[in-house]
Motif scaffolding. Structure first.
Motif, mmCIF file in Angstrom:
data_model
loop_
_atom_site.group_PDB
_atom_site.id
_atom_site.type_symbol
_atom_site.label_atom_id
_atom_site.label_comp_id
_atom_site.label_asym_id
_atom_site.label_seq_id
_atom_site.Cartn_x
_atom_site.Cartn_y
_atom_site.Cartn_z
ATOM 1 N N ALA A 158 21.441 -40.257 -39.782
ATOM 2 C CA ALA A 158 22.287 -40.594 -38.629
ATOM 3 C C ALA A 158 22.265 -42.096 -38.368
ATOM 4 C CB ALA A 158 21.827 -39.827 -37.398
ATOM 5 N N ALA A 159 21.104 -42.715 -38.568
ATOM 6 C CA ALA A 159 20.996 -44.154 -38.364
ATOM 7 C C ALA A 159 21.838 -44.938 -39.363
ATOM 8 C CB ALA A 159 19.535 -44.580 -38.466
ATOM 9 N N LYS A 160 22.138 -44.316 -40.495
ATOM 10 C CA LYS A 160 22.964 -44.961 -41.521
ATOM 11 C C LYS A 160 24.445 -44.596 -41.396
ATOM 12 C CE LYS A 160 19.167 -44.931 -44.883
ATOM 13 N NZ LYS A 160 18.720 -44.390 -46.198
ATOM 14 N N GLY A 161 24.805 -43.798 -40.384
ATOM 15 C CA GLY A 161 26.211 -43.503 -40.150
ATOM 16 C C GLY A 161 26.655 -42.079 -40.385
ATOM 17 N N THR A 162 25.735 -41.184 -40.765
ATOM 18 C CA THR A 162 26.104 -39.775 -40.942
ATOM 19 C C THR A 162 26.392 -39.134 -39.591
ATOM 20 O OG1 THR A 162 24.746 -39.562 -42.933
ATOM 21 C CG2 THR A 162 25.311 -37.532 -41.793
ATOM 22 N N ALA A 163 27.519 -38.451 -39.473
ATOM 23 C CA ALA A 163 27.817 -37.674 -38.281
ATOM 24 C C ALA A 163 27.078 -36.342 -38.363
ATOM 25 C CB ALA A 163 29.320 -37.427 -38.159
ATOM 26 N N VAL A 164 26.479 -35.921 -37.265
ATOM 27 C CA VAL A 164 25.685 -34.693 -37.217
ATOM 28 C C VAL A 164 26.429 -33.674 -36.369
ATOM 29 C CG1 VAL A 164 23.475 -33.684 -36.545
ATOM 30 C CG2 VAL A 164 23.552 -35.996 -37.510
ATOM 31 N N CYS A 165 26.839 -32.556 -36.985
ATOM 32 C CA CYS A 165 27.663 -31.553 -36.317
ATOM 33 C C CYS A 165 26.972 -30.192 -36.395
ATOM 34 C CB CYS A 165 29.044 -31.479 -36.975
ATOM 35 S SG CYS A 165 30.172 -30.290 -36.205
ATOM 36 N N SER A 166 26.538 -29.679 -35.264
ATOM 37 C CA SER A 166 25.886 -28.369 -35.232
ATOM 38 C C SER A 166 26.919 -27.252 -35.259
ATOM 39 C CB SER A 166 25.036 -28.236 -33.963
ATOM 40 O OG SER A 166 24.542 -26.916 -33.844
ATOM 41 N N LEU A 167 26.624 -26.228 -36.077
ATOM 42 C CA LEU A 167 27.396 -24.976 -36.063
ATOM 43 C C LEU A 167 26.514 -23.825 -35.597
ATOM 44 C CD1 LEU A 167 29.428 -25.219 -39.410
ATOM 45 C CD2 LEU A 167 30.082 -25.980 -37.118
ATOM 46 N N GLN A 168 25.436 -24.139 -34.900
ATOM 47 C CA GLN A 168 24.455 -23.143 -34.496
ATOM 48 C C GLN A 168 24.913 -22.364 -33.268
ATOM 49 O OE1 GLN A 168 21.776 -26.639 -34.330
ATOM 50 N NE2 GLN A 168 20.208 -25.184 -35.002
ATOM 51 N N ASN A 169 24.177 -21.300 -32.965
ATOM 52 C CA ASN A 169 24.349 -20.602 -31.703
ATOM 53 C C ASN A 169 23.780 -21.456 -30.579
ATOM 54 O OD1 ASN A 169 25.485 -18.287 -32.935
ATOM 55 N ND2 ASN A 169 23.461 -17.441 -33.364
ATOM 56 N N GLY A 170 23.888 -20.956 -29.355
ATOM 57 C CA GLY A 170 23.269 -21.635 -28.231
ATOM 58 C C GLY A 170 24.140 -22.718 -27.628
ATOM 59 N N VAL A 171 23.697 -23.197 -26.460
ATOM 60 C CA VAL A 171 24.475 -24.194 -25.726
ATOM 61 C C VAL A 171 23.710 -25.482 -25.467
ATOM 62 C CG1 VAL A 171 25.994 -22.540 -24.568
ATOM 63 C CG2 VAL A 171 23.796 -23.131 -23.520
ATOM 64 N N ASP A 172 22.414 -25.527 -25.786
ATOM 65 C CA ASP A 172 21.650 -26.744 -25.482
ATOM 66 C C ASP A 172 20.952 -27.332 -26.704
ATOM 67 O OD1 ASP A 172 19.885 -24.626 -25.633
ATOM 68 O OD2 ASP A 172 18.864 -25.046 -23.736
ATOM 69 N N ARG A 173 21.421 -26.971 -27.909
ATOM 70 C CA ARG A 173 20.852 -27.565 -29.128
ATOM 71 C C ARG A 173 21.162 -29.052 -29.232
ATOM 72 N NH1 ARG A 173 25.679 -24.701 -31.466
ATOM 73 N NH2 ARG A 173 27.284 -26.248 -31.029
ATOM 74 N N GLY A 174 22.266 -29.475 -28.600
ATOM 75 C CA GLY A 174 22.670 -30.872 -28.646
ATOM 76 C C GLY A 174 21.659 -31.802 -28.010
ATOM 77 N N GLU A 175 20.881 -31.299 -27.033
ATOM 78 C CA GLU A 175 19.876 -32.130 -26.387
ATOM 79 C C GLU A 175 18.803 -32.557 -27.387
ATOM 80 O OE1 GLU A 175 18.367 -30.080 -22.986
ATOM 81 O OE2 GLU A 175 20.347 -29.683 -22.149
ATOM 82 N N ILE A 176 18.425 -31.629 -28.274
ATOM 83 C CA ILE A 176 17.411 -31.951 -29.285
ATOM 84 C C ILE A 176 17.992 -32.886 -30.337
ATOM 85 C CG2 ILE A 176 15.970 -30.983 -31.116
ATOM 86 C CD1 ILE A 176 15.747 -28.455 -29.431
ATOM 87 N N LEU A 177 19.181 -32.579 -30.806
ATOM 88 C CA LEU A 177 19.807 -33.427 -31.824
ATOM 89 C C LEU A 177 20.020 -34.842 -31.297
ATOM 90 C CD1 LEU A 177 22.386 -30.835 -33.185
ATOM 91 C CD2 LEU A 177 20.377 -31.698 -34.401
ATOM 92 N N ALA A 178 20.440 -34.963 -30.050
ATOM 93 C CA ALA A 178 20.670 -36.286 -29.469
ATOM 94 C C ALA A 178 19.372 -37.070 -29.344
ATOM 95 C CB ALA A 178 21.342 -36.156 -28.107
#
Length: 315
Positions: free
Chosen positions: A93-113
Motif C-alpha cells: 500500500a505504501a508503494k501505491g497498491t490499492a487495497v479493496c476488501s471483498l470480505q463479509n462484515g462492516v468494520d473490516r475497513g478500520e483494521i485495513l486503514a
C-alpha cells in the motif's frame, strides 16, 4: 493490470480465476495444501456459469517477495485473518497498491486503514456461494455471482486511487463480459451496499448457526421466525444509527429475501461450526452487538446468539 488476490478460498479463488481466464495478471496469496495443489496442478473452477482451468497460476505465500507492487489487492480472507493480511499488505500500500476488501462484515475497513492507510483503500462486497471443494478446486454453487465495489464511505478518493478504481472497474467489466462468470458494478455508495448485505447476512448466519439448522425450518416455525425478525430489526437499527441510509422497508425486504432462499441453505458460519473451524462470530453477530453499544442501540436477540456461540468461535 496486475491484481493480487489475498486469500484463494471460495471468493478469492473464484474471482481471481475469472480474471486470469480473461487474461489479466493475477497473483494469489495462499498457503498449505490448497496453495501446493494450485502450484502443482493448476486452479480449477466448477460452475454452472462455465468451468475454468488456470493451468499455471502465480501463487506466493508472502506478497513481500513480489518484485513490483500490484495495482490492486483484493482482500478475500476470513475476517479473523484481516489483521495479518493488513500488516502484510502495508508495504505494498505504501508503494501505491490499492487495497479493496471483498470480505463479509462492516468494520473490516478500520483494521485495513490502521495498517495500510485510509487513502489506500477501496471497498467492495460480493454475493456468491463458492468454496474450496478440494485443494486446487473451487466449487461455485448456483449461478449468483455479483461483485460491487467503489470508494469507501462516499469520499472522493485521491487521484491515484481514483485511477486504480477506474482500472479495476474496467478489468472487472471486461472479465464479466468475456467469461460470463459474474456481474460487476461500480457503486456510488459502497457503504450502503455493504450494509444491505450485512442486514441479511448477520441475522441469517447467527440464526442458522445457533439452531444448527438450514433456513427452511427456521423461517417456517413461528418461534424462530420471530427471532429472525428481531435479529433483522436490531441489525437495521444499528445501521441507521451508524448513519447508513437503509430503506424504510429494509426489514421487510430482508424477510422477503429469506423467504426466497432454498430451504436447505445454510450459512457459511454454520458450515464452519459443523466442521469445527473458527467462526466469524465477532464480525457478524458480535459486530451488531459491538456497534449497537457504540451507537446506543439495544441488541438483545443478537446478544443471546453471540453468547450461545461464543464457546465455539475459535473452533
Amino acid at each position: 493490470m496486475h491484481i493480487l488476490v489475498f486469500g484463494a478460498g471460495g471468493v478469492g479463488g473464484y474471482y481471481g480465476a475469472r480474471l486470469a481466464e480473461a487474461g489479466y495478471a493475477v497473483t494469489f496469496v495462499a498457503r498449505g495444501r490448497h496453495a501446493r495443489a494450485m502450484a502443482d496442478h493448476g486452479l480449477r473452477v466448477r460452475s454452472a456459469r462455465g468451468d475454468a482451468t488456470i493451468a499455471r497460476p502465480t501463487v506466493v505465500e508472502d506478497p513481500g517477495t513480489l518484485a513490483a507492487a500490484p495495482d490492486v489487492a483484493l482482500v478475500c480472507v476470513k475476517l479473523m485473518h484481516t489483521e495479518d493480511a493488513a500488516r502484510r499488505l502495508a508495504p505494498l500500500a505504501a508503494k501505491g497498491t490499492a487495497v479493496c476488501s471483498l470480505q463479509n462484515g462492516v468494520d473490516r475497513g478500520e483494521i485495513l486503514a490502521r495498517h495500510c492507510g485510509q487513502d489506500a483503500l477501496l471497498d467492495g462486497t460480493t454475493q456468491i456461494g463458492a468454496a474450496i471443494a478440494e485443494p486446487g478446486v473451487i466449487q461455485h454453487t448456483g449461478t449468483m455471482a455479483d461483485l460491487t465495489y467503489g470508494a469507501p464511505d462516499g469520499r472522493a478518493p485521491s487521484a491515484r486511487m481514483a485511477d486504480r478504481l477506474q482500472a479495476l472497474d474496467a478489468a472487472l467489466q471486461e472479465t464479466a463480459r468475456r467469461t460470463g462468470g459474474f456481474e460487476a458494478r461500480q457503486s456510488p455508495d459502497i457503504r450502503l451496499d455493504i450494509w444491505r448485505k450485512f442486514t441479511f447476512l448477520a441475522p441469517f448466519a447467527g440464526l442458522t448457526a445457533r439452531h444448527r439448522s438450514p433456513i427452511g425450518p427456521l423461517r417456517d416455525a413461528p418461534e424462530t421466525r420471530r427471532e429472525l425478525s428481531q435479529l433483522v430489526a436490531e441489525t437495521v437499527a444499528v445501521g441507521r444509527a451508524a448513519g447508513v441510509a437503509l430503506a424504510d422497508d429494509r426489514e421487510a425486504q430482508v424477510l422477503s429475501f429469506v423467504d426466497g432462499l432454498p430451504a436447505e441453505m445454510k450459512s457459511s458460519m454454520l458450515h464452519d461450526l459443523e466442521a469445527g473451524k473458527p467462526l466469524e462470530l465477532d464480525w457478524l453477530t458480535g459486530a451488531v452487538v459491538r456497534l449497537g453499544a457504540r451507537h446506543g442501540v439495544a441488541t438483545p436477540a443478537n446478544q443471546v446468539i453471540r453468547d450461545a456461540l461464543a464457546a465455539y468461535k475459535d473452533g
